[in-house]
Write a protein that holds these residues in place. Sequence first.
Motif, PDB file in Angstrom:
ATOM      1  N   GLY A 172       0.832  -1.207   0.000  1.00 40.90           N
ATOM      2  CA  GLY A 172       0.000   0.000   0.000  1.00 40.90           C
ATOM      3  C   GLY A 172       0.868   1.259   0.000  1.00 40.90           C
ATOM      4  O   GLY A 172       2.082   1.199  -0.202  1.00 40.90           O
ATOM      5  N   PRO A 173       0.243   2.413   0.266  1.00 40.69           N
ATOM      6  CA  PRO A 173       0.982   3.679   0.248  1.00 40.69           C
ATOM      7  C   PRO A 173       1.778   3.913   1.534  1.00 40.69           C
ATOM      8  O   PRO A 173       1.609   3.194   2.515  1.00 40.69           O
ATOM      9  N   LEU A 174       2.608   4.953   1.520  1.00 39.48           N
ATOM     10  CA  LEU A 174       3.205   5.474   2.749  1.00 39.48           C
ATOM     11  C   LEU A 174       2.098   6.182   3.517  1.00 39.48           C
ATOM     12  O   LEU A 174       1.078   6.569   2.927  1.00 39.48           O
ATOM     13  N   ALA A 175       2.300   6.388   4.816  1.00 40.49           N
ATOM     14  CA  ALA A 175       1.203   6.919   5.625  1.00 40.49           C
ATOM     15  C   ALA A 175       1.061   8.434   5.558  1.00 40.49           C
ATOM     16  O   ALA A 175      -0.042   8.959   5.688  1.00 40.49           O
ATOM     17  N   THR A 176       2.165   9.156   5.388  1.00 45.62           N
ATOM     18  CA  THR A 176       2.070  10.616   5.465  1.00 45.62           C
ATOM     19  C   THR A 176       2.956  11.289   4.398  1.00 45.62           C
ATOM     20  O   THR A 176       3.934  10.697   3.929  1.00 45.62           O
ATOM     21  N   THR A 177       2.631  12.519   4.099  1.00 43.14           N
ATOM     22  CA  THR A 177       3.449  13.263   3.126  1.00 43.14           C
ATOM     23  C   THR A 177       4.843  13.531   3.714  1.00 43.14           C
ATOM     24  O   THR A 177       5.831  13.587   2.988  1.00 43.14           O
ATOM     25  N   GLY A 178       4.905  13.653   5.039  1.00 38.66           N
ATOM     26  CA  GLY A 178       6.201  13.861   5.697  1.00 38.66           C
ATOM     27  C   GLY A 178       7.114  12.666   5.459  1.00 38.66           C
ATOM     28  O   GLY A 178       8.314  12.824   5.199  1.00 38.66           O
TER      29      GLY A 178
ATOM     30  N   ARG B 182       8.401   7.277  -7.180  1.00 43.67           N
ATOM     31  CA  ARG B 182       6.967   6.967  -7.099  1.00 43.67           C
ATOM     32  C   ARG B 182       6.570   6.225  -8.378  1.00 43.67           C
ATOM     33  O   ARG B 182       7.112   6.524  -9.446  1.00 43.67           O
ATOM     34  N   PRO B 183       5.631   5.274  -8.317  1.00 41.07           N
ATOM     35  CA  PRO B 183       5.217   4.580  -9.546  1.00 41.07           C
ATOM     36  C   PRO B 183       4.487   5.550 -10.477  1.00 41.07           C
ATOM     37  O   PRO B 183       3.557   6.240 -10.033  1.00 41.07           O
ATOM     38  N   GLU B 184       4.912   5.586 -11.747  1.00 35.51           N
ATOM     39  CA  GLU B 184       4.337   6.591 -12.663  1.00 35.51           C
ATOM     40  C   GLU B 184       2.862   6.355 -12.959  1.00 35.51           C
ATOM     41  O   GLU B 184       2.101   7.286 -13.241  1.00 35.51           O
ATOM     42  N   TYR B 185       2.429   5.081 -12.866  1.00 33.25           N
ATOM     43  CA  TYR B 185       1.051   4.744 -13.248  1.00 33.25           C
ATOM     44  C   TYR B 185       0.028   5.047 -12.155  1.00 33.25           C
ATOM     45  O   TYR B 185      -1.162   4.864 -12.357  1.00 33.25           O
ATOM     46  N   LEU B 186       0.474   5.513 -10.973  1.00 33.92           N
ATOM     47  CA  LEU B 186      -0.486   5.860  -9.903  1.00 33.92           C
ATOM     48  C   LEU B 186      -0.378   7.359  -9.640  1.00 33.92           C
ATOM     49  O   LEU B 186       0.602   7.818  -9.054  1.00 33.92           O
ATOM     50  N   SER B 187      -1.366   8.111 -10.104  1.00 36.60           N
ATOM     51  CA  SER B 187      -1.246   9.568  -9.998  1.00 36.60           C
ATOM     52  C   SER B 187      -1.685  10.091  -8.630  1.00 36.60           C
ATOM     53  O   SER B 187      -1.249  11.149  -8.187  1.00 36.60           O
TER      54      SER B 187
ATOM     55  N   TYR C 288       5.132   4.560  -3.229  1.00 31.53           N
ATOM     56  CA  TYR C 288       6.567   4.604  -3.512  1.00 31.53           C
ATOM     57  C   TYR C 288       6.981   3.191  -3.896  1.00 31.53           C
ATOM     58  O   TYR C 288       6.540   2.215  -3.276  1.00 31.53           O
ATOM     59  N   GLU C 289       7.821   3.074  -4.911  1.00 31.05           N
ATOM     60  CA  GLU C 289       8.181   1.734  -5.386  1.00 31.05           C
ATOM     61  C   GLU C 289       9.054   0.981  -4.371  1.00 31.05           C
ATOM     62  O   GLU C 289       9.856   1.601  -3.662  1.00 31.05           O
ATOM     63  N   PRO C 290       8.911  -0.361  -4.340  1.00 36.20           N
ATOM     64  CA  PRO C 290       9.865  -1.142  -3.523  1.00 36.20           C
ATOM     65  C   PRO C 290      11.257  -0.872  -4.087  1.00 36.20           C
ATOM     66  O   PRO C 290      11.477  -1.006  -5.295  1.00 36.20           O
ATOM     67  N   THR C 291      12.159  -0.467  -3.214  1.00 36.40           N
ATOM     68  CA  THR C 291      13.434   0.082  -3.700  1.00 36.40           C
ATOM     69  C   THR C 291      14.628  -0.699  -3.152  1.00 36.40           C
ATOM     70  O   THR C 291      14.685  -0.991  -1.951  1.00 36.40           O
ATOM     71  N   ILE C 292      15.540  -1.038  -4.060  1.00 38.11           N
ATOM     72  CA  ILE C 292      16.766  -1.745  -3.664  1.00 38.11           C
ATOM     73  C   ILE C 292      17.950  -0.879  -4.101  1.00 38.11           C
ATOM     74  O   ILE C 292      18.075  -0.535  -5.283  1.00 38.11           O
TER      75      ILE C 292
ATOM     76  N   GLU D  39      17.237   5.611   9.710  1.00 45.78           N
ATOM     77  CA  GLU D  39      15.935   4.939   9.598  1.00 45.78           C
ATOM     78  C   GLU D  39      15.063   5.690   8.597  1.00 45.78           C
ATOM     79  O   GLU D  39      14.885   6.905   8.711  1.00 45.78           O
ATOM     80  N   LEU D  40      14.553   4.962   7.591  1.00 44.93           N
ATOM     81  CA  LEU D  40      13.684   5.609   6.599  1.00 44.93           C
ATOM     82  C   LEU D  40      12.220   5.360   6.894  1.00 44.93           C
ATOM     83  O   LEU D  40      11.365   6.160   6.591  1.00 44.93           O
ATOM     84  N   PHE D  41      11.912   4.197   7.481  1.00 45.73           N
ATOM     85  CA  PHE D  41      10.529   3.823   7.754  1.00 45.73           C
ATOM     86  C   PHE D  41       9.750   3.769   6.430  1.00 45.73           C
ATOM     87  O   PHE D  41       8.676   4.340   6.296  1.00 45.73           O
ATOM     88  N   GLY D  42      10.349   3.099   5.449  1.00 45.16           N
ATOM     89  CA  GLY D  42       9.736   2.963   4.132  1.00 45.16           C
ATOM     90  C   GLY D  42      10.331   1.776   3.407  1.00 45.16           C
ATOM     91  O   GLY D  42      11.248   1.121   3.913  1.00 45.16           O
ATOM     92  N   PRO D  43       9.849   1.496   2.173  1.00 41.99           N
ATOM     93  CA  PRO D  43      10.242   0.268   1.464  1.00 41.99           C
ATOM     94  C   PRO D  43      11.584   0.403   0.737  1.00 41.99           C
ATOM     95  O   PRO D  43      11.641   0.272  -0.494  1.00 41.99           O
ATOM     96  N   VAL D  44      12.628   0.705   1.469  1.00 41.13           N
ATOM     97  CA  VAL D  44      13.928   0.947   0.849  1.00 41.13           C
ATOM     98  C   VAL D  44      14.987   0.054   1.510  1.00 41.13           C
ATOM     99  O   VAL D  44      15.227   0.157   2.713  1.00 41.13           O
TER     100      VAL D  44
END
Length: 494
Positions: A327-333, A358-363, A368-372, A386-391
Amino acid sequence: MAELEHFQMLIDGEYVDASDGGTFESVNPATEAAWATIPAATADDVDRAVKAAHRAFTEGPWASTTPTQRGKYLRKLGDILAENSEKLGLIESVDTGKMAKETKWQAAYIAEFFHFFGGLADKITGHTLPIDKPDMDVFTNREPLGVVAAVVPWNSQLFLVAVKLGPALAAGNTIVLKASEHASAAMLEFGKLIEEAGFPPGVVNIVSGLGEPCGRMLTTHPQVARISFTGGPETARHIIRNSAENFAEVSLELGGKSPVMVFEDADLESAANGIIAGIFGATGQSCVAGSRLYVQESVADELIGLIAATAKTIVIGDPLADETQMGPLATTGQMAHIEKEVAYAIEQGAKVVHGGKRPEYLSTGLYYEPTILECPSQDTKIVDTELFGPVLSVLRFKDEEEVLRYANDTKYGLAAGIFTRDGARQHRVAKAVRAGIVWVNTYRVVSPIAPFGGFGESGMGRESGADAIYDYTRPKTVWINTSSEPMSNPFVMR
Ligand code: NAD
């Protein structure tokens, strides 16, 4: 525009709005639109909640409720929670963007925490002491502390309620929970179950509002005896300073940058699944996210290839849809923080293996894309931020000595993962790694029976596990003179 839902606080057994009528909006991260209004507790509201909890602790029926009865209340609360798990899970999903299939499952499983701590309520014991004095019987009782202030973040509302409320109430305390300003709805909705479970008014209070003034007021309140905090290290510093006002006991569950070490003899497919669960589960918004991957050189290309291949297939989108895997990240921050740190890592030489945008197909939606990211060295800033995201940051290692040096080169100490088939190495590395929780050939499993927590900038104290209940009690030492003789002259030494 659809009408916004409204949630209320629970103070002294009543469902209430803020005394001045103040509210703030909660945003659905999947649509980026407000979906609910939440009361913004005033200083007076917080004061009323703490006083109600204090009254319930000192004067109300709770004070004379037997431990066995407390256990029954908690087990009933667990049963009611399980019955309401679909509804509560759905609210948490809309409020945080976490996948509904996960929040619903989690809400049902959380019932186990109430059953576990309910079962412990009448098993809290003191000791009789083999004292070094004649004619003295000495023993300890474990007594509850009083009012517990529990302050939580947004990422796992119901889970955090369970790990704090369970041991606090089982031990006989009363509690004021403060929800996060970013996601309060599921916690406030949970409040409706408290009366149904039979708890007397004031035993459980739930307030919502900003860290300032609501969180500060709560954690500095003179009638608070214990603060149980989950959140970020900067807020934790405030909490410790706040506790200087009331000398409350403090426990802190904070963030992490947990290492996952994959050795060349590991089952690589299993390791890849563990790594993906660890970093892309809950969109990486988990304190135990396995966000630093260390892989042994000889298998690095193969493992990175496996993870990247799966990352490409991850279905990103609506957290309510069954087919969604992230799913999405929780906040704009959160989005701004992740974008900034990823950009800086690239500037420092990190190579994007997958994602990084960010995935281009979701406006619409905070996706945010799963990132390696393959990092040039252990000194790359992202490796200990700590990023607290999919990185996922990835580094290669030569041998066990080198990977342990890397894994332990961190200010955090929450969790660690080890993938190897070598039994002796499993024990050796588990012992040597600096972390409160170590998972071997698995990742991101929790249970009410297993202690949870870290050290360093990951906090102090443990939640879950049978011992957690003792952190919500203090010993009272009782000395009984069993001699039939009168006390001797105190000025004659012997
Ligand atoms: P945060 O520290 O910003 O906020 C946590 C809570 O503290 C919120 O309810 C907030 O209102 C309150 N608060 C803020 N300022 C305060 C003050 N001055 N006095 C009292 N209370 C105050 O955390 P966040 O950004 O919402 O959550 C993310 C963090 O939580 C991450 O670091 C994550 O790793 C951590 N976390 C840890 C665990 C764990 O069990 N170890 C679990 C989940 C999240």
